[in-house]
Design a protein around this motif. Structure first.
Motif, PDB file in Angstrom:
ATOM      1  N   LEU A 131     -45.798   4.947  -7.565  1.00  0.00           N
ATOM      2  CA  LEU A 131     -44.832   4.815  -8.652  1.00  0.00           C
ATOM      3  C   LEU A 131     -43.420   4.824  -8.086  1.00  0.00           C
ATOM      4  N   GLU A 132     -42.691   3.723  -8.262  1.00  0.00           N
ATOM      5  CA  GLU A 132     -41.331   3.657  -7.757  1.00  0.00           C
ATOM      6  C   GLU A 132     -40.387   4.154  -8.840  1.00  0.00           C
ATOM      7  N   VAL A 133     -39.712   5.294  -8.562  1.00  0.00           N
ATOM      8  CA  VAL A 133     -38.884   5.914  -9.589  1.00  0.00           C
ATOM      9  C   VAL A 133     -37.435   5.474  -9.458  1.00  0.00           C
ATOM     10  N   LEU A 134     -36.950   5.369  -8.228  1.00  0.00           N
ATOM     11  CA  LEU A 134     -35.588   4.864  -7.999  1.00  0.00           C
ATOM     12  C   LEU A 134     -35.707   3.547  -7.241  1.00  0.00           C
ATOM     13  N   LYS A 135     -35.091   2.520  -7.817  1.00  0.00           N
ATOM     14  CA  LYS A 135     -35.245   1.192  -7.218  1.00  0.00           C
ATOM     15  C   LYS A 135     -33.903   0.654  -6.751  1.00  0.00           C
ATOM     16  N   GLY A 136     -33.223   1.443  -5.924  1.00  0.00           N
ATOM     17  CA  GLY A 136     -31.946   0.957  -5.415  1.00  0.00           C
ATOM     18  C   GLY A 136     -30.776   1.441  -6.252  1.00  0.00           C
ATOM     19  N   VAL A 137     -30.464   2.730  -6.128  1.00  0.00           N
ATOM     20  CA  VAL A 137     -29.358   3.296  -6.891  1.00  0.00           C
ATOM     21  C   VAL A 137     -28.091   3.273  -6.040  1.00  0.00           C
ATOM     22  N   ASP A 138     -27.029   2.687  -6.575  1.00  0.00           N
ATOM     23  CA  ASP A 138     -25.716   2.726  -5.925  1.00  0.00           C
ATOM     24  C   ASP A 138     -24.790   3.514  -6.824  1.00  0.00           C
ATOM     25  N   LEU A 139     -24.084   4.479  -6.229  1.00  0.00           N
ATOM     26  CA  LEU A 139     -23.267   5.334  -7.071  1.00  0.00           C
ATOM     27  C   LEU A 139     -22.221   6.037  -6.216  1.00  0.00           C
ATOM     28  N   GLU A 140     -21.043   6.241  -6.795  1.00  0.00           N
ATOM     29  CA  GLU A 140     -20.027   7.056  -6.135  1.00  0.00           C
ATOM     30  C   GLU A 140     -19.521   8.094  -7.105  1.00  0.00           C
ATOM     31  N   VAL A 141     -19.402   9.326  -6.624  1.00  0.00           N
ATOM     32  CA  VAL A 141     -18.840  10.389  -7.445  1.00  0.00           C
ATOM     33  C   VAL A 141     -17.625  10.930  -6.715  1.00  0.00           C
ATOM     34  N   LYS A 142     -16.475  10.840  -7.337  1.00  0.00           N
ATOM     35  CA  LYS A 142     -15.257  11.318  -6.680  1.00  0.00           C
ATOM     36  C   LYS A 142     -15.078  12.808  -6.921  1.00  0.00           C
ATOM     37  N   PRO A 143     -14.353  13.487  -6.038  1.00  0.00           N
ATOM     38  CA  PRO A 143     -14.115  14.911  -6.235  1.00  0.00           C
ATOM     39  C   PRO A 143     -13.412  15.164  -7.565  1.00  0.00           C
ATOM     40  N   PRO A 177     -15.525  10.122  -1.287  1.00  0.00           N
ATOM     41  CA  PRO A 177     -16.373  10.455  -2.431  1.00  0.00           C
ATOM     42  C   PRO A 177     -17.183  11.720  -2.150  1.00  0.00           C
ATOM     43  N   MET A 178     -17.407  12.533  -3.200  1.00  0.00           N
ATOM     44  CA  MET A 178     -18.213  13.744  -3.035  1.00  0.00           C
ATOM     45  C   MET A 178     -19.681  13.358  -2.854  1.00  0.00           C
ATOM     46  N   VAL A 179     -20.107  12.363  -3.639  1.00  0.00           N
ATOM     47  CA  VAL A 179     -21.465  11.851  -3.486  1.00  0.00           C
ATOM     48  C   VAL A 179     -21.383  10.338  -3.379  1.00  0.00           C
ATOM     49  N   LYS A 180     -22.126   9.793  -2.441  1.00  0.00           N
ATOM     50  CA  LYS A 180     -22.165   8.339  -2.315  1.00  0.00           C
ATOM     51  C   LYS A 180     -23.623   7.943  -2.110  1.00  0.00           C
ATOM     52  N   ALA A 181     -24.096   7.034  -2.958  1.00  0.00           N
ATOM     53  CA  ALA A 181     -25.474   6.561  -2.838  1.00  0.00           C
ATOM     54  C   ALA A 181     -25.454   5.076  -2.584  1.00  0.00           C
ATOM     55  N   GLU A 182     -26.255   4.651  -1.614  1.00  0.00           N
ATOM     56  CA  GLU A 182     -26.341   3.231  -1.310  1.00  0.00           C
ATOM     57  C   GLU A 182     -27.799   2.812  -1.349  1.00  0.00           C
ATOM     58  N   ASN A 183     -28.149   2.026  -2.338  1.00  0.00           N
ATOM     59  CA  ASN A 183     -29.482   1.447  -2.398  1.00  0.00           C
ATOM     60  C   ASN A 183     -30.600   2.496  -2.235  1.00  0.00           C
ATOM     61  N   VAL A 184     -30.459   3.628  -2.963  1.00  0.00           N
ATOM     62  CA  VAL A 184     -31.420   4.726  -2.811  1.00  0.00           C
ATOM     63  C   VAL A 184     -32.745   4.400  -3.495  1.00  0.00           C
ATOM     64  N   PHE A 188     -25.087   4.865 -16.833  1.00  0.00           N
ATOM     65  CA  PHE A 188     -26.287   4.644 -17.622  1.00  0.00           C
ATOM     66  C   PHE A 188     -27.388   4.103 -16.723  1.00  0.00           C
ATOM     67  N   MET A 189     -28.496   4.837 -16.682  1.00  0.00           N
ATOM     68  CA  MET A 189     -29.615   4.423 -15.829  1.00  0.00           C
ATOM     69  C   MET A 189     -30.786   3.983 -16.680  1.00  0.00           C
ATOM     70  N   ASP A 190     -31.506   2.986 -16.184  1.00  0.00           N
ATOM     71  CA  ASP A 190     -32.745   2.583 -16.836  1.00  0.00           C
ATOM     72  C   ASP A 190     -33.678   2.013 -15.777  1.00  0.00           C
ATOM     73  N   GLN A 191     -34.920   2.411 -15.824  1.00  0.00           N
ATOM     74  CA  GLN A 191     -35.968   1.914 -14.921  1.00  0.00           C
ATOM     75  C   GLN A 191     -35.553   1.959 -13.453  1.00  0.00           C
ATOM     76  N   GLY A 192     -34.933   3.087 -13.086  1.00  0.00           N
ATOM     77  CA  GLY A 192     -34.674   3.317 -11.667  1.00  0.00           C
ATOM     78  C   GLY A 192     -33.447   2.655 -11.083  1.00  0.00           C
ATOM     79  N   THR A 193     -32.606   2.092 -11.911  1.00  0.00           N
ATOM     80  CA  THR A 193     -31.354   1.542 -11.379  1.00  0.00           C
ATOM     81  C   THR A 193     -30.200   1.915 -12.302  1.00  0.00           C
ATOM     82  N   VAL A 194     -28.983   1.813 -11.759  1.00  0.00           N
ATOM     83  CA  VAL A 194     -27.800   2.020 -12.583  1.00  0.00           C
ATOM     84  C   VAL A 194     -27.516   0.707 -13.302  1.00  0.00           C
TER      85      VAL A 194
END
Lengths: 264, 320
Positions: free
Chosen positions: A28-40, A14-21, A232-238
Motif C-alpha cells: 500500500l503506497e501511502v505517500l506518493k511523492g510529497v513536496d513541502l516546505e515549512v518555514k520557521p 526551511p524548518m522542514v523540507k520534503a522532496e518527493n517523499v 491540502f493532501m489527497d491520495q498521498g500527494t499535496v
C-alpha cells in the motif's frame, strides 16, 4: 492574523523540507511523492480526507516511520540518515533519539504515561533525556502546566483528567523539551466537542509565541484563524497549498473544492 | 424554558421507595445445608480418627530442624524468585529484540527449561558433580588447539572444586531459578506486549532511547499485568521448594518432616504437618501479593489507589 510570508528573508532555511517523499506499508503506497516546505515560525495546517497520508507524513518527520523514497530535512539535516559523499548511512538509534528530542509531538489519543502524575509526565523526558536536575525540571513543568491552564492538576493521574485536560498535559510534556518544531496529529479528534476549545486555545497561544507548528486537523476555524499556511493532501500527494484565507475563499483544485464543500 | 423554571420542586412528591418481594434463593439454602453436612463429617473424622495423633504432630512440627526447614523453604523461594524474575526479564527483552540471534537464544532457553520437569531438572543438577570434579572457566578447546600446534597451551581463568560450589542447596536453587526464569520470561513478554504501542511511540517522540523507554515507561505499566501471575508463581515456587528433598537437601522442610515420620513410624501426622506449614506460608505470601498488586495498579481507574488490579481498565467509567 496570519504572518505575512514576505516578512521572511530569502535566506531563511526551511524548518522542514520534503522532496518527493514516498512511503509504503507493504504494497500500500501511502505517500506518493510529497513536496513541502515549512518555514520557521509558520503554522502549517494539513487538511485532507482520512487516508490521504497526512498523519503518516507527520510521523515521517520525526522518523517514527521510515521513508522509502525521496528526501526529508528538518532544520537543514536529513531525517534518519547522514549523507557522506553520495552514500546514505542510516543513523544509529541514539542519534535518531537525539533529533527526536528537538521535535515535539502531540497525538490524537494523548498517549500520556498513565502510571505517572501530570507533573511526572512533563518532567520525565527532560530528566531522562537531557539530564535536567529534578528541581529545575519541576519548576519548568509547573510553569508549562500553568501555561496550558492546569497549574492545579500537577499531582493528578491522567485517568482522573478529562480528555481535554489530558491533551493539554500532553502539549506541556512536548514543550518541556524546548522543541524547535511541534507536530500535532489530529489533537482534538478524540475529544468531546465542548473540550476542543481549551486545547485549541493552548495551541493558539503557542502559535502566537512564534512556535513552528505542523497541525493535522479537521478544525476549519483553527485552520483559518491560526494557520499561516494551508496544505491540502489527497491520495498521498499535496494537491493544493497556500494562505488559508485564499484556499478557503477560492480553492483552485477540484478535489479541494469537493472536500471543503463537504466539511464547511 | 420558563415553564420548567417556574415549576417548584416541592410540588413534586419525593419518589416512593420501591417495595417488592425480593427474589427467593432456595438453591442457596440447599447448598448451605449440603456443605454444612460435609464439613461436619470432615470435622468428625479429624476428631475421632486416632491416626491423626494431633498431640504428637503439634509436639514435633515446631522442633528446631523443622523450623530450620521452614527457613530453607522461604530462603529458596525468595532467592529463586529474585534470580528467576531478573533472568526472566532479561530473556523476555531478548525475545522481543530485533536481533535474531538474541531472540533465537531466548526461544531455545524457554523451550528447554519449560520442557524438562522440575524434579528431573533438580535431580540432574544435584548430580552435576559426576560430570566434573572441578569447574573451570576459560577459552574453549584450549588443550586441543595446543595439541594441534604441539605446545602445552592452557587458557583457564579460574576454577573451583565441584563440591565447594555445587552443594545440594546451590544445585536445587539453580534448578528452580533457571526453570522459573523460563516461565517468568513468558509472563514478562505477555506483560510488555499488553502495553499500548502508543506509549512507546510517545516516549520515542520525546527523544527517549530503547532502554529508558523500557525501564521507565513500558515495564512499570507491564507490571500491572505481570504481578498477579508472578504472585501465583511465587506460591508455586514455595510449594516446589519441597522438591529440594530429592536433590537431596537435608535441611529442607518436607525432608525434615518426613524424616521425623520415618524415624517414629508415625508418617501420617507429619504429612498433615507439612500441609499446615505450606498452608500458613502461602497465606502470608497472598497478603504480600495483595499489597503489591495495589501498588502497581496506581494511576489506573479513577480512584487512583484502589486495589482493582485484576479488573480490566476501560470498564471503569466514572468511579465515584
Amino acid at each position: 492574523m496570519g504572518t505575512d510570508p514576505s516578512g521572511f528573508a530569502a535566506t531563511d532555511q526551511p524548518m522542514v523540507k520534503a522532496e518527493n517523499v514516498h512511503k509504503r506499508f507493504g504494497r500500500l503506497e501511502v505517500l506518493k511523492g510529497v513536496d513541502l516546505e515549512v518555514k520557521p515560525r509558520e503554522v502549517t495546517v494539513m487538511l485532507g480526507p482520512s487516508g490521504s497520508g497526512k498523519s503518516t507524513f507527520l510521523r515521517c518527520i520525526n522518523h517514527l516511520e521510515k521513508i522509502n523514497g525521496g528526501r526529508l530535512w528538518v532544520d537543514g539535516e536529513l531525517v534518519g540518515y547522514r549523507q557522506q559523499g553520495d552514500k546514505l548511512h542510516e543513523l544509529k538509534e541514539n542519534e535518531v533519539a537525539r533529533k527526536r528530542a528537538e521535535i515535539g509531538m502531540v497525538f490524537q489519543r494523548f498517549n500520556l504515561f498513565p502510571h505517572m502524575t501530570a507533573l511526572g509526565n512533563v518532567i520525565e523526558a527532560p530528566m531522562r533525556v537531557k539530564g535536567t536536575r529534578k528541581a529545575d525540571a519541576i519548576e519548568r513543568a509547573r510553569e508549562l502546566l500553568g501555561q496550558v491552564g492546569l497549574a492545579d492538576k500537577a499531582d493528578v493521574y491522567p485517568a482522573q483528567l478529562s480528555g481535554g485536560q489530558q491533551q493539554r498535559v500532553a502539549i506541556a510534556r512536548a514543550l518541556a523539551m524546548d522543541p524547535k518544531l511541534m507536530l500535532f496529529d489530529e489533537p482534538t479528534s478524540a475529544l468531546d466537542p465542548e473540550l476542543v476549545g481549551d486545547v485549541l486555545d493552548a495551541m493558539r497561544k503557542l502559535a502566537e509565541n512564534g512556535m513552528t507548528m505542523i497541525v493535522v486537523t479537521h478544525e476549519m476555524g483553527f485552520a483559518r484563524e491560526v494557520g499561516s499556511h494551508l496544505v491540502f493532501m489527497d491520495q498521498g500527494t499535496v494537491v493544493e497549498e497556500g494562505r488559508p484565507s485564499e484556499v478557503f475563499a477560492n480553492p483552485r483544485h477540484e478535489r479541494t473544492r469537493a472536500f471543503l464543500s463537504r466539511i464547511l | 424554558m420558563t415553564e420548567t423554571a417556574t415549576r417548584p420542586a416541592e410540588r413534586v412528591p419525593p419518589p416512593e421507595t420501591v417495595k417488592a418481594v425480593p427474589v427467593r434463593h432456595p438453591g442457596r439454602w440447599v447448598a448451605a445445608a449440603v456443605i454444612a453436612l460435609l464439613v461436619a463429617m470432615f470435622v468428625h473424622m479429624l476428631v475421632t480418627n486416632k491416626a491423626f495423633q494431633w498431640r504428637f504432630m503439634f509436639d514435633n512440627m515446631f522442633r528446631p530442624p523443622v523450623i530450620e526447614g521452614v527457613r530453607t523453604a522461604l530462603l529458596v523461594t525468595i532467592l529463586a524468585m529474585i534470580i528467576g524474575v531478573t533472568l526472566g526479564i532479561v530473556i523476555a527483552v531478548m525475545r522481543l529484540s530485533p536481533n535474531p540471534i538474541l531472540s533465537g537464544a531466548a526461544w531455545v532457553y524457554t523451550w528447554f527449561f519449560r520442557a524438562v520437569p522440575r524434579i528431573v531438572l533438580l535431580v540432574l543438577f544435584g548430580n552435576l558433580g559426576i560430570l566434573y570434579a572441578r569447574y573451570e572457566v576459560g577459552l574453549p578447546f584450549d588443550h586441543q588447539i595446543g595439541n594441534l600446534f604441539g605446545i602445552d597451551f592452557s587458557a583457564r581463568i579460574f576454577g573451583l572444586d565441584a563440591r565447594t560450589v555445587v552443594t545440594g542447596f546451590v544445585a536445587g536453587l539453580l534448578g528452580l531459578a533457571l526453570s522459573e526464569a523460563a516461565y517468568m520470561a513468558e509472563i514478562v513478554r505477555a506483560g510488555i506486549q499488553s502495553v499500548d504501542p502508543g506509549q512507546q511511540e510517545a516516549a520515542q517522540a520525546c527523544g527517549m532511547g530503547r532502554g529508558v523507554t523500557l525501564r521507565r515507561i513500558v515495564l512499570p505499566q507491564a507490571m500491572r499485568v505481570i504481578i498477579p501471575p508472578t504472585g501465583n508463581e511465587t506460591i508455586a515456587m514455595l510449594k516446589d521448594s519441597a522438591l529440594l528433598a530429592f536433590v537431596p537437601v537435608t535441611n529442607e522442610l518436607f525432608f525434615q518432616l518426613q524424616a521425623i515420620g520415618a524415624r517414629t513410624f508415625r508418617v501420617f501426622p507429619m504429612l498433615v504437618a507439612a500441609c499446615l506449614w505450606y498452608l500458613a506460608m502461602t497465606s502470608v505470601l497472598m497478603i504480600g501479593q495483595y499489597f503489591l498488586e495495589r501498588y502497581f495498579s496506581r494511576g489506573f481507574g479513577t480512584g487512583g489507589r484502589q486495589a482493582g488490579a485484576r479488573m480490566r481498565v476501560g470498564s471503569v467509567g466514572h468511579g465515584h
